[in-house]
Design an enzyme around this catalytic site. Structure first.
Site, mmCIF file in Angstrom:
data_model
loop_
_atom_site.group_PDB
_atom_site.id
_atom_site.type_symbol
_atom_site.label_atom_id
_atom_site.label_comp_id
_atom_site.label_asym_id
_atom_site.label_seq_id
_atom_site.Cartn_x
_atom_site.Cartn_y
_atom_site.Cartn_z
ATOM 1 N N TYR A 61 -5.464 -2.992 -5.490
ATOM 2 C CA TYR A 61 -5.641 -2.846 -6.938
ATOM 3 C C TYR A 61 -4.783 -1.689 -7.429
ATOM 4 C CZ TYR A 61 -9.898 -5.647 -6.135
ATOM 5 O OH TYR A 61 -10.793 -6.611 -5.768
ATOM 6 N N HIS B 281 -9.865 -8.514 2.551
ATOM 7 C CA HIS B 281 -9.754 -9.164 1.244
ATOM 8 C C HIS B 281 -9.504 -10.658 1.424
ATOM 9 C CE1 HIS B 281 -8.834 -7.540 -2.996
ATOM 10 N NE2 HIS B 281 -9.282 -8.754 -3.107
#
Length: 153
Positions: free
Chosen positions: A60, A129
């Site tokens: 992110y 992830h």
């Protein structure tokens, strides 16, 4: 003090607030990054309201969301929050191209970097992830399990 319900995750005793705070949109995606001080205040408000499970990822920003969380944690007792972050995605050369990585050396490097960006000695919940189809999941998971023995690099 809050009446926020708490729940157990898994079998190793980790307990988190029933409501978590996904932090991705604070510094990445859904438009431009939000003002850092406002996001720090929002995180503090969430924690003071009993929302203590903070979720981020090294991708992110990339990296800027973990830095934001780290800056916010400077004003919070570490034992009051549960920090979750992820590894396994890396931006490629082309626009929007994501690469998936689950190699042990990559996982370790990501964990070390996340610890530094977050400014913490340990990560409460560290997970992939995405699953790397090129690396047997047993290799990624087994290595990740042993990271718990190395909480400070």
């Amino acid at each position: 003090m809050s009446d926020m319900k708490r729940i157990k995750l898994g079998s190793q005793g980790l307990e988190v607030s029933a409501i978590g705070l996904g932090c991705m949109g604070m510094s990445y995606a859904y438009g431009p990054a939000k003002p850092e001080q406002e996001m720090i205040e929002l995180i503090h408000h969430a924690v003071n309201s009993g929302v203590t499970h903070l979720d981020t990822s090294d991708v992110y920003g990339p990296h800027t969301n973990e830095v934001l969380i780290g800056n916010a944690l400077k004003g919070v007792a570490r034992e009051k929050v549960e920090v979750a972050t992820k590894f396994g995605l890396r931006f490629g050369e082309g626009y929007g191209e994501l690469q998936i990585h689950g190699e042990p050396e990559y996982v370790r490097a990501c964990c070390e970097a996340s610890l530094k960006r977050l400014g913490v000695d340990y990560i409460d919940l560290y997970y992939a992830h995405r699953i790397d189809p090129k690396v047997p999941i047993e290799i990624t998971v087994c290595f990740s399990f042993y990271l718990s023995e190395c909480v400070s690099f």
